[in-house]
Write a protein that holds these residues in place. Structure first.
Motif, PDB file in Angstrom:
ATOM      1  N   ASP A 126       0.832  -1.214   0.000  1.00 43.25           N
ATOM      2  CA  ASP A 126       0.000   0.000   0.000  1.00 43.25           C
ATOM      3  C   ASP A 126       0.863   1.259   0.000  1.00 43.25           C
ATOM      4  OD1 ASP A 126       0.864  -0.526   2.618  1.00 43.25           O
ATOM      5  OD2 ASP A 126      -0.872   0.415   3.526  1.00 43.25           O
TER       6      ASP A 126
ATOM      7  N   ARG B 101       4.691   3.224   4.776  1.00 41.66           N
ATOM      8  CA  ARG B 101       3.702   2.698   5.697  1.00 41.66           C
ATOM      9  C   ARG B 101       2.464   2.282   4.914  1.00 41.66           C
ATOM     10  NH1 ARG B 101       0.042   5.898   6.960  1.00 41.66           N
ATOM     11  NH2 ARG B 101      -1.380   4.194   6.736  1.00 41.66           N
ATOM     12  N   ASP B 102       1.855   1.156   5.080  1.00 40.46           N
ATOM     13  CA  ASP B 102       2.082   0.093   6.027  1.00 40.46           C
ATOM     14  C   ASP B 102       2.976  -1.020   5.495  1.00 40.46           C
ATOM     15  OD1 ASP B 102       0.063   1.367   7.566  1.00 40.46           O
ATOM     16  OD2 ASP B 102      -1.474   0.134   6.677  1.00 40.46           O
TER      17      ASP B 102
ATOM     18  N   TRP C 263      -2.923  -4.671   0.948  1.00 37.77           N
ATOM     19  CA  TRP C 263      -4.315  -4.374   1.289  1.00 37.77           C
ATOM     20  C   TRP C 263      -5.169  -4.615   0.061  1.00 37.77           C
ATOM     21  CZ3 TRP C 263      -6.635  -2.230   5.783  1.00 37.77           C
ATOM     22  CH2 TRP C 263      -5.756  -1.894   6.822  1.00 37.77           C
TER      23      TRP C 263
ATOM     24  N   ASP D 238      -6.311  -1.461  -2.029  1.00 42.25           N
ATOM     25  CA  ASP D 238      -5.197  -0.859  -2.766  1.00 42.25           C
ATOM     26  C   ASP D 238      -4.803  -1.739  -3.942  1.00 42.25           C
ATOM     27  OD1 ASP D 238      -5.022  -0.259   0.249  1.00 42.25           O
ATOM     28  OD2 ASP D 238      -3.895   1.387  -0.637  1.00 42.25           O
TER      29      ASP D 238
ATOM     30  N   MET E 258     -13.142  -5.721   6.129  1.00 39.85           N
ATOM     31  CA  MET E 258     -13.948  -4.570   5.694  1.00 39.85           C
ATOM     32  C   MET E 258     -14.912  -5.111   4.652  1.00 39.85           C
ATOM     33  SD  MET E 258     -11.119  -1.635   5.188  1.00 39.85           S
ATOM     34  CE  MET E 258     -10.366  -0.786   6.538  1.00 39.85           C
TER      35      MET E 258
ATOM     36  N   TYR F 166     -13.839  -4.081   1.082  1.00 46.60           N
ATOM     37  CA  TYR F 166     -12.585  -4.688   0.634  1.00 46.60           C
ATOM     38  C   TYR F 166     -12.794  -6.183   0.337  1.00 46.60           C
ATOM     39  CZ  TYR F 166      -9.403  -0.700   1.370  1.00 46.60           C
ATOM     40  OH  TYR F 166      -8.742   0.499   1.274  1.00 46.60           O
TER      41      TYR F 166
ATOM     42  N   PHE G  62     -15.190   0.604   4.423  1.00 44.98           N
ATOM     43  CA  PHE G  62     -14.179   1.662   4.362  1.00 44.98           C
ATOM     44  C   PHE G  62     -14.632   2.880   3.532  1.00 44.98           C
ATOM     45  CE2 PHE G  62     -10.383   3.694   2.507  1.00 44.98           C
ATOM     46  CZ  PHE G  62      -9.973   4.308   3.677  1.00 44.98           C
TER      47      PHE G  62
ATOM     48  N   TRP H 192     -11.383   7.701   3.852  1.00 42.49           N
ATOM     49  CA  TRP H 192     -10.922   8.075   5.188  1.00 42.49           C
ATOM     50  C   TRP H 192     -11.809   9.203   5.683  1.00 42.49           C
ATOM     51  CZ3 TRP H 192      -8.967   5.775   8.881  1.00 42.49           C
ATOM     52  CH2 TRP H 192      -7.851   4.942   8.761  1.00 42.49           C
TER      53      TRP H 192
ATOM     54  N   GLU I 218      -1.148   9.371   0.148  1.00 43.17           N
ATOM     55  CA  GLU I 218      -2.237   8.591   0.753  1.00 43.17           C
ATOM     56  C   GLU I 218      -3.480   9.473   0.956  1.00 43.17           C
ATOM     57  OE1 GLU I 218      -1.087   7.524   4.681  1.00 43.17           O
ATOM     58  OE2 GLU I 218      -2.705   6.087   4.907  1.00 43.17           O
TER      59      GLU I 218
ATOM     60  N   HIS J 253       1.614   6.452  -2.194  1.00 40.80           N
ATOM     61  CA  HIS J 253       0.612   5.494  -1.761  1.00 40.80           C
ATOM     62  C   HIS J 253      -0.115   4.854  -2.939  1.00 40.80           C
ATOM     63  CE1 HIS J 253      -0.855   3.929   1.981  1.00 40.80           C
ATOM     64  NE2 HIS J 253      -2.052   3.836   1.438  1.00 40.80           N
TER      65      HIS J 253
ATOM     66  N   TRP K  62      -2.989   3.530  -3.692  1.00 45.14           N
ATOM     67  CA  TRP K  62      -4.308   3.834  -4.244  1.00 45.14           C
ATOM     68  C   TRP K  62      -4.340   5.177  -4.967  1.00 45.14           C
ATOM     69  CZ3 TRP K  62      -7.196   3.764   1.113  1.00 45.14           C
ATOM     70  CH2 TRP K  62      -6.920   4.923   1.826  1.00 45.14           C
TER      71      TRP K  62
HETATM   72  C1  RAM Z   1      -4.528   2.480   5.450  1.00 43.69           C
HETATM   73  C2  RAM Z   1      -3.669   1.754   4.487  1.00 43.69           C
HETATM   74  C3  RAM Z   1      -4.332   1.330   3.209  1.00 43.69           C
HETATM   75  C4  RAM Z   1      -5.825   1.402   3.239  1.00 43.69           C
HETATM   76  C5  RAM Z   1      -6.377   1.182   4.579  1.00 43.69           C
HETATM   77  C6  RAM Z   1      -7.870   1.223   4.641  1.00 43.69           C
HETATM   78  O1  RAM Z   1      -3.997   2.304   6.742  1.00 43.69           O
HETATM   79  O2  RAM Z   1      -2.527   2.480   4.245  1.00 43.69           O
HETATM   80  O3  RAM Z   1      -3.874   2.012   2.100  1.00 43.69           O
HETATM   81  O4  RAM Z   1      -6.295   0.474   2.318  1.00 43.69           O
HETATM   82  O5  RAM Z   1      -5.867   2.108   5.493  1.00 43.69           O
END
Ligand code: RAM
Length: 483
Positions: A179, A183-184, A188, A191, A243, A246, A300, A303, A446, A468, A470
């Motif tokens: 991803d 980090r991380d 995923w 992604d 999720m 996902y 999800f 964010w 991200e 990132h 995505w």
């Molecule tokens: C973040 C990750 C990832 C994403 C999830 C939901 O912590 O970096 O990209 O898919 O959350």
């Protein structure tokens, strides 16, 4: 649950990483305690750093103690790293404190880092000597083979966007599609789905997509439910979290993979995994065929902690089921009952349409959001004409809950394209992703809020990933729809 055959297949598909050595010159500056110096590698890299130190003065009579900080974008260098106390582990902050005993020497860092900039701060030498940094070398790693990158002649503006998107993907392509290399550093599902799309238009490492699908299928939770992410080291093991959306994207990713490769063996192997998810998630709906968000658990979408996810969750289910029908038909299976189920759930989705507003609403508060409309369009709950109308009305709805991540924007751009609004999609894509480039980045982030580029759901940007997965989809959009 472990499926050994699937994990063995994933292992067979494991790529050998391509290494490249990037060397940059150091500096003549003589460094003493408390001095700081920043080096710029000129592009985003993922790899292992070595630093050549020389000395000045008498023979060193004490070790050199220094700190190294890695940064993907310049702004990270200005952060007070000790001030970060957000909810994501501080251990993701890219820094080290190192001792070097026998000087002059080359110090080789063991941990892999994602960076363009390297800041070195001298913490302690002795009164007998000072140091100079003679040279820095990065042994970079990626499974993306630049020689297989499809060359496309683009306008200057598009080429800039494409270059950063391709670099983002390149840096995230390791022994799985990570991803983010800062980090991380994990696989995923959400992604993976978007990386795979960009990969088909660029590096075409389709074996890596297959590997990731087999990894997910090879290590599942109770009853065979797919986790939302997994670890590959030291052993392959899925995370305990799920999720709703996902999970469903496994089906879509498999369908896209098959469309690209016609790899029937993989389709046959993994189709039961798709059916299993369908079966397990059918428990997440109420008697009216509407998603019960409590039963669905984590959904999800973006964010965004204020986003009501009932409408978008319902739509993602419909979206994935269209893919499931495709897969089942391709394998000659009867799809009548799935199609009847889709019919019922589509009707339930349409019950969320507020005729007065001309928009979909979500949850008890009848929340209007961009994501609810976008996902209903992607799910084909409405036709293209209606979708266009919805998106136009939405622009005037100033209270609608907006989008926070490039992941959400990706879906908005796709929805515009699906509704025949290619020009608008193009302009919005340039505005949004172009903003990250104006902030001096080589890769896409991200999270990005054009009104507040430093906004963070993590309580500080020290742990943000500025490369990132995505966010790499401008390469997919440009190459697939505009060139
Ligand atoms: C973040 C990750 C990832 C994403 C999830 C939901 O912590 O970096 O990209 O898919 O959350």
């Amino acid at each position: 649950m472990i499926n050994k055959e699937f994990l063995a297949r994933a292992e067979e598909l494991k790529p050998v990483l391509i290494e490249e050595e990037i060397t940059i010159a150091g500096s003549d500056r003589v460094l003493e305690d408390g001095d700081e110096i920043v080096f710029d590698f000129g592009n985003h890299y993922v790899g292992y750093l070595s630093i050549d130190f020389g000395t000045q003065g008498n023979h060193p009579d004490a070790p050199l103690m220094f700190a190294v900080q890695f940064a993907e974008i310049g702004e990270e260098l200005d952060q007070d790293l000790d001030a970060y106390h957000g909810w994501i582990s501080r251990s993701w902050i890219q820094r080290e404190i190192i001792h070097a005993d026998d000087l002059p020497c080359t110090v080789k860092l063991e941990r892999r880092y994602a960076f363009r900039y390297v800041k070195i701060r001298i913490l302690s030498t002795s009164s007998n000597y000072s140091v100079i940094v003679k040279q820095l070398k990065a042994c970079t790693v990626s499974s993306a083979d630049e020689s297989s990158l499809k060359a496309v002649k683009m306008s200057e503006e598009d080429a800039k966007l494409d270059k950063a998107a391709v670099r983002t993907l390149h840096s995230c392509m390791q022994d799985v599609f990570e991803d983010g290399p800062k980090r991380d550093r994990r696989l995923w599902l959400g992604d993976l789905r978007l990386q795979a799309l960009a990969n088909y238009e660029t590096f075409r490492r389709n074996d890596l997509v297959a590997r990731c699908l087999y990894l997910f299928a090879g290590t599942t939770l109770e009853k065979g439910r797919l986790a939302n992410n997994l670890f590959v080291r030291p052993e392959v093991e899925c995370d305990y979290q799920t999720m709703f959306d996902y999970t469903l994207f496994f089906i879509d990713t498999l369908r896209d993979y098959y469309r690209e490769t016609q790899d029937r063996k993989t389709l046959e192997d993994l189709e039961p995994v798709c059916m299993k998810q369908y079966e397990l998630l059918s428990e997440c709906f109420d008697e009216n065929d509407l998603i019960d968000v409590k039963k669905a658990g984590n959904i999800f979408i973006d964010w965004n902690f204020t986003l009501d996810k009932q409408a978008s969750g319902q739509a993602v289910w419909l979206y994935a089921m269209n893919d499931l029908v495709f897969i089942e038909k391709e394998l000659g299976h009867n799809t009548l009952s799935i199609e009847a189920d889709i019919g019922r759930k589509k009707k339930a989705a349409l019950s969320l349409f507020d005729e007065r507003k001309g928009l979909f609403v979500s949850g008890e508060s009848r929340q209007v959001s961009w994501m609810s409309q976008v996902w209903m369009i992607l799910a084909k709950a409405v036709d293209a004409e209606k979708g266009r109308e919805i998106l136009e009305i939405l622009e005037k709805e100033s209270d609608a809950v907006g989008m926070n991540s490039p992941y959400a924007y990706h879906h908005y751009i796709q929805a515009l394209i699906d509704c025949g609004e290619k020009e608008k999609a193009y302009a919005k894509m340039h505005d949004y992703w172009g903003g990250m480039l104006e902030n001096g980045s080589d890769t896409f982030w991200e999270l990005y809020n054009p009104e507040d580029p430093s906004a963070s759901p993590y309580g500080g940007i020290a742990v943000h990933s500025f490369c990132h997965a995505w966010s790499c989809t401008p390469a997919y959009f440009l190459r697939k729809y505009y060139y």
